[in-house]
Design a protein around this motif. Structure first.
Motif, mmCIF file in Angstrom:
data_model
loop_
_atom_site.group_PDB
_atom_site.id
_atom_site.type_symbol
_atom_site.label_atom_id
_atom_site.label_comp_id
_atom_site.label_asym_id
_atom_site.label_seq_id
_atom_site.Cartn_x
_atom_site.Cartn_y
_atom_site.Cartn_z
ATOM 1 N N LEU A 138 -25.609 -65.811 4.445
ATOM 2 C CA LEU A 138 -26.123 -64.437 4.408
ATOM 3 C C LEU A 138 -27.312 -64.250 5.341
ATOM 4 C CD1 LEU A 138 -25.776 -63.758 0.603
ATOM 5 C CD2 LEU A 138 -24.719 -62.393 2.424
ATOM 6 N N ALA A 139 -28.097 -65.309 5.528
ATOM 7 C CA ALA A 139 -29.235 -65.228 6.441
ATOM 8 C C ALA A 139 -28.801 -65.312 7.897
ATOM 9 C CB ALA A 139 -30.224 -66.351 6.130
ATOM 10 N N TYR A 151 -21.169 -57.195 6.589
ATOM 11 C CA TYR A 151 -21.330 -57.578 5.188
ATOM 12 C C TYR A 151 -22.767 -57.972 4.893
ATOM 13 C CZ TYR A 151 -20.711 -59.669 0.638
ATOM 14 O OH TYR A 151 -20.838 -59.952 -0.692
ATOM 15 N N ARG A 152 -23.397 -58.691 5.833
ATOM 16 C CA ARG A 152 -24.804 -59.059 5.621
ATOM 17 C C ARG A 152 -25.677 -57.815 5.495
ATOM 18 N NH1 ARG A 152 -23.370 -63.131 9.969
ATOM 19 N NH2 ARG A 152 -23.116 -65.110 8.833
ATOM 20 N N ALA A 153 -25.413 -56.802 6.308
ATOM 21 C CA ALA A 153 -26.173 -55.552 6.212
ATOM 22 C C ALA A 153 -25.911 -54.863 4.880
ATOM 23 C CB ALA A 153 -25.804 -54.634 7.377
ATOM 24 N N ARG A 154 -24.669 -54.921 4.422
ATOM 25 C CA ARG A 154 -24.334 -54.302 3.138
ATOM 26 C C ARG A 154 -25.048 -55.027 1.999
ATOM 27 N NH1 ARG A 154 -18.061 -52.876 1.474
ATOM 28 N NH2 ARG A 154 -18.558 -51.200 -0.024
ATOM 29 N N PHE A 155 -25.065 -56.355 2.070
ATOM 30 C CA PHE A 155 -25.798 -57.135 1.069
ATOM 31 C C PHE A 155 -27.271 -56.707 1.014
ATOM 32 C CE2 PHE A 155 -28.664 -60.838 0.593
ATOM 33 C CZ PHE A 155 -28.443 -61.128 -0.748
ATOM 34 N N ILE A 199 -14.016 -62.134 4.781
ATOM 35 C CA ILE A 199 -14.996 -61.192 5.337
ATOM 36 C C ILE A 199 -14.719 -61.014 6.830
ATOM 37 C CG2 ILE A 199 -17.450 -60.735 5.703
ATOM 38 C CD1 ILE A 199 -18.000 -62.448 3.204
ATOM 39 N N ALA A 200 -14.130 -59.875 7.174
ATOM 40 C CA ALA A 200 -13.707 -59.638 8.562
ATOM 41 C C ALA A 200 -14.886 -59.455 9.504
ATOM 42 C CB ALA A 200 -12.786 -58.412 8.611
ATOM 43 N N ASP A 201 -15.968 -58.828 9.015
ATOM 44 C CA ASP A 201 -17.129 -58.532 9.855
ATOM 45 C C ASP A 201 -18.377 -59.081 9.163
ATOM 46 O OD1 ASP A 201 -19.262 -57.458 11.277
ATOM 47 O OD2 ASP A 201 -18.278 -55.521 11.602
ATOM 48 N N PRO A 202 -18.740 -60.338 9.442
ATOM 49 C CA PRO A 202 -19.873 -60.942 8.743
ATOM 50 C C PRO A 202 -21.172 -60.165 8.864
ATOM 51 C CG PRO A 202 -18.604 -62.634 9.849
ATOM 52 C CD PRO A 202 -18.052 -61.316 10.312
ATOM 53 N N ASP A 203 -21.480 -59.649 10.058
ATOM 54 C CA ASP A 203 -22.742 -58.924 10.224
ATOM 55 C C ASP A 203 -22.773 -57.652 9.397
ATOM 56 O OD1 ASP A 203 -23.810 -60.835 11.898
ATOM 57 O OD2 ASP A 203 -23.160 -59.834 13.737
#
Length: 321
Positions: A196-197, A172-176, A166-170
């Protein structure tokens, strides 16, 4: 029928722990991938199941398809391509836990494309792991999730986070969070929930409180239930209606944990179906006793997988009684 969508890959698993003299063990190829393992586990439990993915035409891909068919999984939704199969090199800890390094560039499963509408017999769709991370296939899996949810199919997600991919954690979290409105069930480990939190490391008791707080926030955004796994300590379900049920883990001598979480996914779906609860509304009507039965079944199934090497989920007969 339950459709499981996502990657199929080959795990390269050490044949033993490194020896004291520093020599390295041979790597043994094993069929794997979170969604693949989930599909095989459902087939072994006796659920009507199909796998939806893109699989290489190479030797590994042929073996992956054979494993599906041997497990009673319908492969009519599998796309094929000449690109190589994804490889995951497993690193097994002294406690049996598994970490992975992935070889994913230019592989077949990343080029998955959105299929036509799934058959009318499909009642549930399960997704997760690398398939929702790696583009361009991730966008197609996301489109599949949204389309099927909006036509009333029961949808389940196991994020099964692999931080190294996951190159961009933030982002991905928004996508989740954007998927939550289209999900009926989310299942994830405590570790994945903390990631994820975006929670900072904290003492164990505080970590669990942070996980439960995050799960309740996610419930408010859409799912009917969130199931949290706690390794050997068992499982907890939190429901949109405010319910909470926990069961302990089954004690077993752990060989490794490969495929344990995927087995939980399959066992949850299989047992929900046995309770007539593969719909959003029906999940909301389950009693505490129903959930205890479902979670205990999942814990028992995962324990069997942990008791043997690799992702080898149980057959229905092994869980009878």
């Amino acid at each position: 029928m339950i459709v499981v969508a996502g990657e199929a890959l080959i795990d390269l698993v050490p044949s033993q722990q490194p020896s004291p003299d520093g020599s390295l063990p041979a790597l043994l190829p094993r069929r794997g991938g979170g969604p693949y393992n989930t599909a095989v586990a459902l087939g072994r439990l006796g659920s009507p199941v199909a796998f939806c993915s893109r699989v290489s035409t190479d030797t590994f891909g042929a073996s992956l398809l054979r494993g599906l068919r041997d497990g009673g999984v319908d492969t009519s939704l599998v796309q094929r391509g000449p690109e190589p199969t994804t490889l995951a090199v497993a690193d097994i800890g002294a406690d049996g836990s598994a970490g992975y390094g992935f070889y994913v560039e230019g592989t077949a499963d990343r080029l998955f494309t959105l299929p036509p509408a799934l058959p009318e017999a499909v009642r549930a769709l399960s997704l997760g792991t690398c398939s929702l991370v790696l583009e361009p296939g991730a966008g197609a899996y996301e489109a599949l999730l949204r389309r099927e949810a909006r036509r009333g199919v029961f949808t389940a997600l196991d994020p099964n986070i692999r931080p190294g991919l996951i190159a961009d954690p933030d982002a991905y979290r928004a996508r989740f969070r954007s998927w939550l409105a289209d999900l009926a069930l989310v299942k994830l480990s405590e570790e994945d929930a903390l990631w994820l939190a975006g929670a900072a490391p904290r003492p164990a008791g505080a970590e669990r409180a942070a996980v439960f707080a995050a799960a309740r926030e996610w419930l408010a955004a859409g799912p009917a239930a969130v199931v949290l796994t706690h390794g050997g300590d068992g499982l907890t379900v939190l429901t949109r209606g405010g319910g909470e049920v926990a069961v302990p883990g089954e004690r077993v001598t752990v060989v490794d944990t490969i495929g344990a979480g995927d087995t939980v996914n399959a066992a949850l779906l299989h047992r929900l179906d046995a309770h007539g609860a593969l719909s959003y509304a029906a999940v909301g009507e389950l009693t505490g006793g129903d959930w205890e039965d479902i979670l205990r079944f999942a814990a028992r199934a995962a324990a069997v997988t942990c008791s043997r090497a690799g992702a080898e989920p149980p057959f229905a007969a092994e869980l009878a009684g």
